[in-house]
Structure formats: C-alpha cells, structure tokens
Design an enzyme around this catalytic site. Structure first.
Site, PDB file in Angstrom:
ATOM      1  N   GLY A  17       0.824  -1.210   0.000  1.00 37.73           N
ATOM      2  CA  GLY A  17       0.000   0.000   0.000  1.00 37.73           C
ATOM      3  C   GLY A  17       0.855   1.255   0.000  1.00 37.73           C
ATOM      4  N   GLY A  19      -0.347   4.412   0.068  1.00 34.52           N
ATOM      5  CA  GLY A  19      -1.199   5.539   0.442  1.00 34.52           C
ATOM      6  C   GLY A  19      -0.421   6.452   1.371  1.00 34.52           C
ATOM      7  CG  PHE A  20      -2.234   9.908   3.221  1.00 33.86           C
ATOM      8  CD1 PHE A  20      -1.664  11.145   2.988  1.00 33.86           C
ATOM      9  CD2 PHE A  20      -3.500   9.671   2.720  1.00 33.86           C
ATOM     10  CE1 PHE A  20      -2.317  12.129   2.275  1.00 33.86           C
ATOM     11  CE2 PHE A  20      -4.184  10.642   2.014  1.00 33.86           C
ATOM     12  CZ  PHE A  20      -3.594  11.886   1.792  1.00 33.86           C
ATOM     13  CD  GLU A 176     -14.592  18.014   2.158  1.00 40.26           C
ATOM     14  OE1 GLU A 176     -13.976  18.730   2.955  1.00 40.26           O
ATOM     15  OE2 GLU A 176     -14.020  17.170   1.448  1.00 40.26           O
ATOM     16  CG  ASP A 306      -7.839   4.748   6.819  1.00 41.24           C
ATOM     17  OD1 ASP A 306      -7.503   5.652   7.602  1.00 41.24           O
ATOM     18  OD2 ASP A 306      -8.441   4.953   5.749  1.00 41.24           O
TER      19      ASP A 306
HETATM   20  C1  LIG Z   1     -13.167  10.590  -0.350  1.00 39.55           C
HETATM   21  C2  LIG Z   1     -12.264  10.658   0.842  1.00 39.55           C
HETATM   22  C3  LIG Z   1     -11.993  11.874   1.440  1.00 39.55           C
HETATM   23  C4  LIG Z   1     -11.159  11.955   2.540  1.00 39.55           C
HETATM   24  N1  LIG Z   1     -10.901  13.181   3.097  1.00 39.55           N
HETATM   25  C5  LIG Z   1     -10.026  13.270   4.114  1.00 39.55           C
HETATM   26  C6  LIG Z   1      -9.666  14.541   4.643  1.00 39.55           C
HETATM   27  O1  LIG Z   1     -10.153  15.579   4.181  1.00 39.55           O
HETATM   28  N2  LIG Z   1      -8.772  14.579   5.671  1.00 39.55           N
HETATM   29  C7  LIG Z   1      -8.207  13.436   6.183  1.00 39.55           C
HETATM   30  O2  LIG Z   1      -7.375  13.520   7.083  1.00 39.55           O
HETATM   31  N3  LIG Z   1      -8.548  12.233   5.726  1.00 39.55           N
HETATM   32  C8  LIG Z   1      -9.425  12.117   4.698  1.00 39.55           C
HETATM   33  N4  LIG Z   1      -9.761  10.883   4.193  1.00 39.55           N
HETATM   34  C9  LIG Z   1      -9.199   9.696   4.852  1.00 39.55           C
HETATM   35  C10 LIG Z   1      -7.753   9.459   4.434  1.00 39.55           C
HETATM   36  O3  LIG Z   1      -7.653   9.525   3.021  1.00 39.55           O
HETATM   37  C11 LIG Z   1      -7.319   8.109   4.967  1.00 39.55           C
HETATM   38  O4  LIG Z   1      -7.410   8.128   6.358  1.00 39.55           O
HETATM   39  C12 LIG Z   1      -5.899   7.791   4.546  1.00 39.55           C
HETATM   40  O5  LIG Z   1      -5.808   7.696   3.135  1.00 39.55           O
HETATM   41  C13 LIG Z   1      -5.423   6.502   5.177  1.00 39.55           C
HETATM   42  O6  LIG Z   1      -4.130   6.243   4.746  1.00 39.55           O
HETATM   43  P1  LIG Z   1      -3.644   4.752   4.536  1.00 39.55           P
HETATM   44  O7  LIG Z   1      -2.210   4.834   4.146  1.00 39.55           O
HETATM   45  O8  LIG Z   1      -4.029   3.914   5.700  1.00 39.55           O
HETATM   46  O9  LIG Z   1      -4.501   4.192   3.302  1.00 39.55           O
HETATM   47  P2  LIG Z   1      -4.680   4.766   1.844  1.00 39.55           P
HETATM   48  O10 LIG Z   1      -4.178   6.130   1.717  1.00 39.55           O
HETATM   49  O11 LIG Z   1      -6.080   4.464   1.468  1.00 39.55           O
HETATM   50  O12 LIG Z   1      -3.727   3.830   0.984  1.00 39.55           O
HETATM   51  C14 LIG Z   1      -3.928   2.464   0.823  1.00 39.55           C
HETATM   52  C15 LIG Z   1      -3.142   2.008  -0.395  1.00 39.55           C
HETATM   53  O13 LIG Z   1      -3.122   0.594  -0.414  1.00 39.55           O
HETATM   54  C16 LIG Z   1      -3.298   0.129  -1.740  1.00 39.55           C
HETATM   55  N5  LIG Z   1      -3.824  -1.230  -1.617  1.00 39.55           N
HETATM   56  C17 LIG Z   1      -4.954  -1.605  -0.966  1.00 39.55           C
HETATM   57  N6  LIG Z   1      -5.074  -2.952  -1.017  1.00 39.55           N
HETATM   58  C18 LIG Z   1      -4.011  -3.413  -1.710  1.00 39.55           C
HETATM   59  C19 LIG Z   1      -3.583  -4.724  -2.068  1.00 39.55           C
HETATM   60  N7  LIG Z   1      -4.267  -5.803  -1.728  1.00 39.55           N
HETATM   61  N8  LIG Z   1      -2.442  -4.852  -2.786  1.00 39.55           N
HETATM   62  C20 LIG Z   1      -1.726  -3.749  -3.158  1.00 39.55           C
HETATM   63  N9  LIG Z   1      -2.094  -2.478  -2.818  1.00 39.55           N
HETATM   64  C21 LIG Z   1      -3.218  -2.320  -2.095  1.00 39.55           C
HETATM   65  C22 LIG Z   1      -4.254   1.149  -2.343  1.00 39.55           C
HETATM   66  O14 LIG Z   1      -4.157   1.150  -3.751  1.00 39.55           O
HETATM   67  C23 LIG Z   1      -3.762   2.449  -1.715  1.00 39.55           C
HETATM   68  O15 LIG Z   1      -2.794   3.076  -2.496  1.00 39.55           O
HETATM   69  C24 LIG Z   1     -10.582  10.772   3.082  1.00 39.55           C
HETATM   70  C25 LIG Z   1     -10.847   9.540   2.485  1.00 39.55           C
HETATM   71  C26 LIG Z   1     -11.676   9.482   1.361  1.00 39.55           C
HETATM   72  C27 LIG Z   1     -11.930   8.149   0.708  1.00 39.55           C
END
Ligand SMILES: Cc1cc2nc3c(=O)[nH]c(=O)nc-3n(C[C@H](O)[C@H](O)[C@H](O)COP(=O)(O)OP(=O)(O)OC[C@H]3O[C@@H](n4cnc5c(N)ncnc54)[C@H](O)[C@@H]3O)c2cc1C
Length: 428
Positions: A17, A19-20, A176, A306
């Site tokens: 992943g 993501g952030f 939003e 998350d």
């Molecule tokens: C529409 C929307 C608006 C949001 N607005 C806000 C905001 O204004 N402020 C705020 O603080 N938070 C906001 N959030 C929440 C925030 O985006 C999340 O809390 C944050 O992205 C979590 O980070 P993460 O790294 O856990 O997961 P993510 O950023 O979701 O990254 C997960 C990554 O894992 C990858 N992945 C998943 N499963 C697999 C797999 N099996 N194999 C390979 N890759 C995989 C995905 O492609 C993705 O790139 C928002 C979320 C959404 C959906």
C-alpha cells in the site's frame, strides 16, 4: 514463482500500500540499510481528500495523483512493484500476488480502507462509491451522462430520476460532495444544460445520526448544516437508506425519494487479506496492533493507517480516527523506530491531533483546531492552503492552484468530459 526482486543481503521490508502511510514509511526508509519493496495495486499515490473535486469535474485525476516511480527515482534501496497482494503466509514470511510470491523479513500492511455497505448487496450494486480515482471518474461520468440523458427525456418523472441525487452519509465526504453538487447546480447547470431548470434539481444528504460531521465539534456540525441548507441541499437526519432500486431510494421509516443516482459515503471497512488469523481482525476489519504498530501475536508484521487499531492508547480507547494525519504520524514513528540501532529502545506511537476540517462549496468551510472551532470564509482559506500544502509534487500544487483560481473567478469548471475507460482491472 518468486517476484523479480534482487537478493542484496539487506533485510527486506515489504510495504503493501502506497497511500499516506505506506508512502511516508518508504520515504523515511530511503537510503537506509534496508531493502524496501513498496507494492501497490496502482502505480500512483492518490490524494483522497480531493477525490470529490475529480468527481465533480473540478480537477483532473492526474493533479491529485503522483507516480510512485518518480518519488523514488534516486533511492536505490526502494523498489516499486505494481501488484495486488491477495494472500499472506506469515509462517513462510511470504506475500502472494497473481504474478508470484515475495519473501519478506518484515511486512508492513498499509492497505487503507474501502467502502462499507454493511453487507447490503443491493446497495453495493446500485450505489456509487468514491474511494479511488477510478470510482471518482465513474461518478463524474454518471453525473454528466445523466444530465445529458435528462435533456433528451420528455417524461417529467423519468427526468427527475436522472437529475436528482441522493448522497448517503453526513461525514466529511458526504458533506463536501453535497456542497459541490449544489454549486454545480447553481453555477454550471444554467450555462451547460440550459434545458434543465436548476430549481428542478434536488440534492439530498441523508445522515443516520442526529448531526452532520459527527467527528467534529457541535459548532462545526451546526455550521455545516446551515451552509448546506443555504446552498439548497435537503438535509435529512435520523434516517437510514435501506434500499434503492434504480428509481427510488427507500428509508428505514417508510419514506422514499425518487432518484436513480445514489452516492454512498456512509462508512468504511478495511479489506481483509487472506492468510492472517481470523482473530487478528477487530471492528470493521481493522487489525489490532500494539503501540509500536506491531500486529498482535506476530513478530514481524506491522499495520499502519486506517487498518491499524491501537487499543492501548488511553486517549483513543476505540482506536484513532481513520484520517490522513494518523496514517502519516504512525508511519513516521515506525520509520524512526526501524532506523534505531538494535539496542536502542523503540518509542511508542502517540497521536498529535492537528485538527480537522471540511469545506462546503466556495467560500465556506468549518475548521476544528484542538482549542478553537470556527467556520466561514477564513476557514475556507485555511482549508485551501492546508490541502494545497499537503498535495504531493510542485506540478500538482501549481495545477490545482491554477484550477481553483480559474474556477473561482469564472464560476466554471472546465473538465466536464465523459470518458469511459475500456478496461479498469488492476494488476494481478
Ligand atoms: C473521499 C475521501 C476523502 C477523505 N478526506 C479526508 C480529509 O479531508 N482529511 C483526512 O485527514 N482524511 C481524509 N480521508 C481519509 C484518508 O484519506 C485516509 O485516512 C488515509 O488515506 C489513510 O491512509 P492509509 O495509508 O491507511 O490508506 P490509503 O491512503 O487508502 O492507501 C492504501 C493504499 O493501499 C493500496 N492497496 C490496498 N489494497 C491493496 C492490495 N491488496 N495490494 C496492493 N495495494 C493495495 C491502495 O491502492 C492504496 O494506495 C478521506 C478519504 C476518502 C476516501
């Protein structure tokens, strides 16, 4: 067959992943002694907080995404792999994708969250989610296509089904989206779709609880509701959407709304990766971890963002909020800990709440800082600055800034194209 990843003798950290959380961790381990393999089912990082602007035709997808390979062009110890991981074998220390397996010394799960339909298959099939760039594009296509069809439809009831929109979920995303739709109705429809009377278009926001933005202060909830009502959004509280059949949306109290299009922003759950013990998963698929983000009962598996449920933080006994700052701060702390010498003690993760915010159309937002809550124009300016600052890449910042200025001055979004992808499957 194994993935083609060189054996360098370094300890291998596999991050699933980008993501952030995953991206931040990989960045903090660049030029370290580890071999870092960052795997994602997309070859880019997506900035989810601005997804709704892609869905509302305000921004192009490329301006809120950033190619992973570009980020690590100069970091020899960080390798990118485009793959969807579908299974983990903690005993053999391997992750599996369709294209093969990869051994790890340490594994970091940063796979984020997906839409939660609470087991309702009909809602899953008939509503539109918005958790990724491709879903935002699908939403944009459907909204624009329905306006196009509505223009050619003579029957009044059929027209209404096409143009009315129900947004389910009164959290930041729902608020939003509803605000942006109301702006589209006000400024775009009268110019682009002159045959549709803007006053005929109804936008509903349905929230199961008794206030919008339940994660924010009461003051911000009240302000957000007021701003939406000012924009003409029908805010419906204390009701749940239980069914929708493509023509009507049915509430739990027996009332119904005539609308074909339903945007589902009513909850998230974490996707479960096969191979992990069933007991590992807590509420909504989150994985219980200790204060060092180490998965319970596993020595070499960490969970960030998350998906991580830190139960031992007294300030957050039910887990931290699932927001970007938590993901970033967890990754930062784990990165620092991993870089420590073997005899140095690790520091436990402590979340520093920097505040939260949501925007409602142009000129208005609500902001909760740890000690002060406010709304209105100043809050909106802060929202703009914070989001611009947080975007990855100078080019993206510049393009988004120019788009915002253009949209603000012209009351127009210039990206209303319906482009349907031919194939949207991810990698194996
Ligand atoms: C529409 C929307 C608006 C949001 N607005 C806000 C905001 O204004 N402020 C705020 O603080 N938070 C906001 N959030 C929440 C925030 O985006 C999340 O809390 C944050 O992205 C979590 O980070 P993460 O790294 O856990 O997961 P993510 O950023 O979701 O990254 C997960 C990554 O894992 C990858 N992945 C998943 N499963 C697999 C797999 N099996 N194999 C390979 N890759 C995989 C995905 O492609 C993705 O790139 C928002 C979320 C959404 C959906």
């Amino acid at each position: 067959m194994a993935f083609n990843v060189p054996e360098t003798g370094q300890q291998r950290i596999v991050i699933i992943g980008a993501g952030f959380a995953g991206l931040k961790l990989a960045k903090s381990l660049r030029r370290s002694n580890f071999q870092v393999v960052l795997i994602d089912k997309n070859n880019y990082h997506q900035f989810q907080p601005l997804l709704y602007q892609v869905a509302m035709a305000g921004l192009e997808p490329s301006s809120i995404s950033f190619p992973l390979r570009k980020t690590f062009q100069k970091d020899k110890n960080v390798l990118i792999r485009y793959a969807k991981i579908n299974r983990i074998d903690p005993d053999q220390k391997r992750v599996y994708a369709d294209l093969g397996y990869l051994n790890y010394d340490m594994l970091v799960l940063a796979t984020g969250a997906t839409t939660n339909y609470y087991g309702n298959k009909e809602l899953q099939a008939k509503t539109l989610p918005m958790k990724s760039i491709s879903e935002a594009l699908q939403l944009r296509n459907e909204i624009l296509a329905d306006y196009e069809y509505a223009i050619s439809t003579r029957d009044y009831a059929a027209r209404q089904e096409l143009i009315d929109i129900v947004v389910v979920g009164g959290g930041a995303t729902g608020v939003e989206v509803a605000g942006a739709l109301a702006e589209m109705k006000k400024y775009v429809l009268p110019k682009d779709f002159r045959e549709i009377e803007a006053r005929e278009v109804d936008i509903y926001l349905v929230q199961s609880g008794d206030r919008l933005l339940p994660g924010m202060s009461n003051k911000s909830s009240i302000n957000a509701e007021k701003y939406l009502i000012d924009l003409g959004v029908h805010v419906i509280k204390n009701k749940r959407v239980g069914r929708c059949d493509g023509s009507w949306v049915y509430m739990n109290d027996g009332s119904k709304i005539p609308a074909a299009k339903v945007i589902w922003a009513a909850g998230i759950r974490c996707p479960k990766l096969e191979g992990l013990p069933e007991g590992a998963f807590a509420h909504n698929g989150r994985i219980s971890v200790d204060r060092f983000n180490r998965m319970k009962g596993q020595k070499d598996i960490y969970v960030l963002g998350d998906g991580a449920l830190v139960e031992q933080d007294q300030n957050y006994p039910r887990g931290h909020p699932q927001v970007a700052q938590v993901a970033i701060q967890m990754a930062k702390q784990l990165g620092k800990n991993l870089r420590k010498k073997t005899d140095e003690p690790w520091k436990p993760f402590t979340y520093k709440d920097l505040g939260s915010m949501a925007t409602i159309g142009r000129n208005r937002a609500v902001v909760d800082l740890p000690s002060v809550y406010f709304g209105g124009f100043f809050a909106w300016v802060i929202w703009l600055v914070v989001h611009l600052y947080s975007l990855l890449g100078v080019r993206n910042k510049l393009i988004v800034f120019i788009n915002w200025v253009w949209n603000y001055l012209t009351y127009d979004q210039s990206l209303r194209l319906i482009i349907n992808p031919k194939k949207d499957d991810g990698p194996g």
